[in-house]
Design a protein around this motif. Structure first.
Motif, PDB file in Angstrom:
ATOM      1  N   MET A   4     -22.890  38.287  49.417  1.00 30.37           N
ATOM      2  CA  MET A   4     -23.539  38.382  50.800  1.00 30.37           C
ATOM      3  C   MET A   4     -22.722  37.145  51.622  1.00 30.37           C
ATOM      4  N   PRO A   5     -22.292  37.780  52.733  1.00 35.43           N
ATOM      5  CA  PRO A   5     -21.311  36.817  53.407  1.00 35.43           C
ATOM      6  C   PRO A   5     -22.062  35.453  53.979  1.00 35.43           C
ATOM      7  N   THR A   6     -21.545  34.617  54.058  1.00 33.64           N
ATOM      8  CA  THR A   6     -22.116  33.304  54.592  1.00 33.64           C
ATOM      9  C   THR A   6     -21.551  32.856  55.795  1.00 33.64           C
ATOM     10  N   PRO A   7     -22.113  32.780  57.143  1.00 32.19           N
ATOM     11  CA  PRO A   7     -21.689  32.459  58.102  1.00 32.19           C
ATOM     12  C   PRO A   7     -21.551  30.984  58.357  1.00 32.19           C
ATOM     13  N   LYS A   8     -20.562  30.397  58.949  1.00 29.12           N
ATOM     14  CA  LYS A   8     -20.599  28.831  59.355  1.00 29.12           C
ATOM     15  C   LYS A   8     -20.484  28.721  60.715  1.00 29.12           C
ATOM     16  N   VAL A   9     -20.824  27.854  61.191  1.00 32.29           N
ATOM     17  CA  VAL A   9     -20.811  27.305  62.617  1.00 32.29           C
ATOM     18  C   VAL A   9     -20.566  26.035  62.669  1.00 32.29           C
ATOM     19  N   LYS A  10     -19.675  25.248  63.661  1.00 31.24           N
ATOM     20  CA  LYS A  10     -19.583  24.123  63.483  1.00 31.24           C
ATOM     21  C   LYS A  10     -19.415  23.419  65.424  1.00 31.24           C
ATOM     22  N   PHE A  11     -20.202  22.762  65.804  1.00 30.64           N
ATOM     23  CA  PHE A  11     -19.995  22.345  67.027  1.00 30.64           C
ATOM     24  C   PHE A  11     -20.765  20.789  67.232  1.00 30.64           C
ATOM     25  N   ASN A  12     -20.413  20.328  68.293  1.00 29.71           N
ATOM     26  CA  ASN A  12     -21.382  18.794  68.556  1.00 29.71           C
ATOM     27  C   ASN A  12     -22.870  19.253  68.988  1.00 29.71           C
ATOM     28  N   GLU A  13     -23.485  19.042  68.041  1.00 33.50           N
ATOM     29  CA  GLU A  13     -24.867  19.592  68.631  1.00 33.50           C
ATOM     30  C   GLU A  13     -25.743  18.719  69.490  1.00 33.50           C
ATOM     31  N   THR A  14     -25.168  17.650  70.002  1.00 28.34           N
ATOM     32  CA  THR A  14     -26.163  16.680  70.734  1.00 28.34           C
ATOM     33  C   THR A  14     -24.769  16.508  71.804  1.00 28.34           C
ATOM     34  N   ALA A  15     -25.107  16.979  73.084  1.00 29.07           N
ATOM     35  CA  ALA A  15     -23.954  16.719  74.108  1.00 29.07           C
ATOM     36  C   ALA A  15     -24.342  16.286  75.373  1.00 29.07           C
ATOM     37  N   ALA A  16     -23.749  15.784  76.129  1.00 32.72           N
ATOM     38  CA  ALA A  16     -24.022  15.193  77.609  1.00 32.72           C
ATOM     39  C   ALA A  16     -23.989  16.600  78.513  1.00 32.72           C
ATOM     40  N   LYS A  17     -24.852  16.517  79.383  1.00 34.51           N
ATOM     41  CA  LYS A  17     -25.030  17.666  80.241  1.00 34.51           C
ATOM     42  C   LYS A  17     -23.630  17.746  81.049  1.00 34.51           C
ATOM     43  N   GLY A  18     -23.005  18.821  81.113  1.00 38.52           N
ATOM     44  CA  GLY A  18     -21.785  19.309  81.820  1.00 38.52           C
ATOM     45  C   GLY A  18     -20.549  19.276  80.880  1.00 38.52           C
ATOM     46  N   GLU A  19     -20.828  18.763  79.661  1.00 34.07           N
ATOM     47  CA  GLU A  19     -19.888  18.717  78.564  1.00 34.07           C
ATOM     48  C   GLU A  19     -19.254  20.115  78.309  1.00 34.07           C
ATOM     49  N   ILE A  20     -18.053  20.218  77.986  1.00 35.04           N
ATOM     50  CA  ILE A  20     -17.481  21.291  77.463  1.00 35.04           C
ATOM     51  C   ILE A  20     -17.398  21.242  76.110  1.00 35.04           C
ATOM     52  N   LEU A  21     -18.050  22.254  75.191  1.00 35.89           N
ATOM     53  CA  LEU A  21     -18.022  22.379  73.885  1.00 35.89           C
ATOM     54  C   LEU A  21     -17.238  23.115  73.137  1.00 35.89           C
ATOM     55  N   GLU A  22     -16.465  22.992  72.304  1.00 37.01           N
ATOM     56  CA  GLU A  22     -16.059  24.003  71.334  1.00 37.01           C
ATOM     57  C   GLU A  22     -16.706  24.423  70.245  1.00 37.01           C
ATOM     58  N   ILE A  23     -17.216  25.668  69.993  1.00 36.35           N
ATOM     59  CA  ILE A  23     -17.763  26.399  69.296  1.00 36.35           C
ATOM     60  C   ILE A  23     -17.103  27.196  68.092  1.00 36.35           C
ATOM     61  N   LYS A  24     -17.100  26.446  66.825  1.00 34.59           N
ATOM     62  CA  LYS A  24     -16.043  26.948  65.918  1.00 34.59           C
ATOM     63  C   LYS A  24     -17.085  27.932  64.945  1.00 34.59           C
ATOM     64  N   THR A  25     -16.562  28.971  64.686  1.00 31.87           N
ATOM     65  CA  THR A  25     -17.444  29.922  63.846  1.00 31.87           C
ATOM     66  C   THR A  25     -16.510  30.668  62.568  1.00 31.87           C
ATOM     67  N   MET A  26     -17.163  30.892  61.776  1.00 31.17           N
ATOM     68  CA  MET A  26     -16.229  31.713  60.539  1.00 31.17           C
ATOM     69  C   MET A  26     -17.397  32.402  59.770  1.00 31.17           C
ATOM     70  N   ILE A  27     -17.005  33.572  59.168  1.00 31.52           N
ATOM     71  CA  ILE A  27     -18.001  34.035  58.104  1.00 31.52           C
ATOM     72  C   ILE A  27     -16.774  34.595  57.090  1.00 31.52           C
ATOM     73  N   ASP A  28     -17.395  34.656  55.863  1.00 31.51           N
ATOM     74  CA  ASP A  28     -16.371  35.141  54.527  1.00 31.51           C
ATOM     75  C   ASP A  28     -16.823  36.334  54.358  1.00 31.51           C
ATOM     76  N   HIS A  29     -15.627  37.214  54.686  1.00 27.82           N
ATOM     77  CA  HIS A  29     -15.996  38.712  54.896  1.00 27.82           C
ATOM     78  C   HIS A  29     -14.719  39.581  54.458  1.00 27.82           C
ATOM     79  N   ASP A  30     -14.316  40.454  53.593  1.00 27.68           N
ATOM     80  CA  ASP A  30     -13.130  40.899  53.305  1.00 27.68           C
ATOM     81  C   ASP A  30     -12.304  41.402  54.352  1.00 27.68           C
ATOM     82  N   MET A  31     -13.215  41.953  55.693  1.00 25.91           N
ATOM     83  CA  MET A  31     -12.598  43.002  56.548  1.00 25.91           C
ATOM     84  C   MET A  31     -11.911  43.909  56.036  1.00 25.91           C
ATOM     85  N   GLU A  32     -12.219  44.762  55.161  1.00 25.69           N
ATOM     86  CA  GLU A  32     -11.507  45.941  54.604  1.00 25.69           C
ATOM     87  C   GLU A  32     -10.958  46.789  55.845  1.00 25.69           C
TER      88      GLU A  32
END
Lengths: 154, 106
Positions: free
Chosen positions: B1-29
């Motif tokens: 079962m592929p496991t999704p991963k997500v990373k970002f600053n979960e507490t932010a100031a209003k108006g702040e630009i956040l980078e959202i990093k995501t990945m999932i382990d999957h063969d992508m055949e």
């Protein structure tokens, strides 16, 4: 929609498979040329017919990809992300792959117009990205990547 | 079962630009590779990814066979409101892999 685009584009692979090996090899240069046109057609479908102008779009990719299986890329579009004027979509194509469509991103007026991903590249080729803005205009950037080991298997 | 991963600053100031990093382990055949007998291995990839905040779409991606194994997708949002960020990946076989995170905007 993009599914249709790729099924059209895989026609080249089918045709190649049908030909005898030697004939297919002899045809390679013209086939590669056809792929650029197919990529153009695919972009035209994705942009709703708007002809992409050069500019605004920067593709960040390694000059040389030693492993074509995982080539990291970043697309940056020089455009605001406000309700009045934002980047609605970014389409990425690798015109030398068996099927040029790589990925399409659909954005909202938030953050900034920058995305990161990783793609497979079959051989040395131009990677192209087209951004579609909220006013309907389309902008294109491209970058050549030299590929040492192709990443499409087969 | 592929496991999704997500990373970002979960507490932010209003108006702040956040980078959202995501990945999932999957063969992508990709559907382009052949097995030992020379037969094409059928395509099985994650073909769509979507991120929402409180049910509103922030970003989505439509992926094809040329997206690498273990697909990573990073993008940016502006922190405007607190709430639940939901991330979903859709597999060719109909499976949906999902993860959610709380975003707190001060």
């Amino acid at each position: 929609m993009s599914q249709d685009v790729n099924s059209d584009l895989s026609r080249r692979g089918v045709l190649l498979g049908m030909g005898a090996g030697a004939a297919a090899l002899a045809l390679m240069p013209s086939v590669a040329h056809a792929t650029r046109e197919e990529a153009n057609d695919a972009f035209a479908k994705l942009t709703g017919g708007a002809k992409p102008q050069a500019g605004k779009v920067t593709l960040k990719l390694p000059e040389i990809a030693e492993n074509g299986n995982t080539v990291p890329f970043t697309v940056v579009v020089d455009n605001p992300m406000t309700e009045a004027n934002y980047v609605k979509a970014i389409h990425v194509m690798a015109e030398g792959n068996p099927a040029p469509g790589v990925v399409s991103y659909f954005l909202q007026p938030t953050g900034k117009a920058e995305v990161y991903g990783r793609m497979r590249l079959a051989k040395t080729q131009d990677v192209r990205a087209v951004a579609v803005l909220s006013d309907g205009s389309a902008w294109e950037g491209k970058k050549e990547v030299k590929v040492t080991i192709g990443g499409c298997g087969g | 079962m592929p496991t999704p991963k997500v990373k970002f600053n979960e507490t932010a100031a209003k108006g702040e630009i956040l980078e959202i990093k995501t990945m999932i382990d999957h063969d992508m055949e990709s559907g382009q590779r052949k097995d030992k007998d020379g037969k094409l291995i059928p395509r099985k990839i994650v073909n769509k990814f979507i991120c929402t905040l409180n049910g509103k779409e922030l970003f989505h991606a439509e992926m094809h066979g040329a997206v690498s194994a273990n697909p990573a997708t990073n993008f940016f949002i502006t922190a405007t409101e607190s709430g639940t960020m939901e991330f979903k990946w859709f597999d060719d076989d109909g499976s949906v892999y999902a993860i959610s995170r709380q975003l707190t905007v001060n």
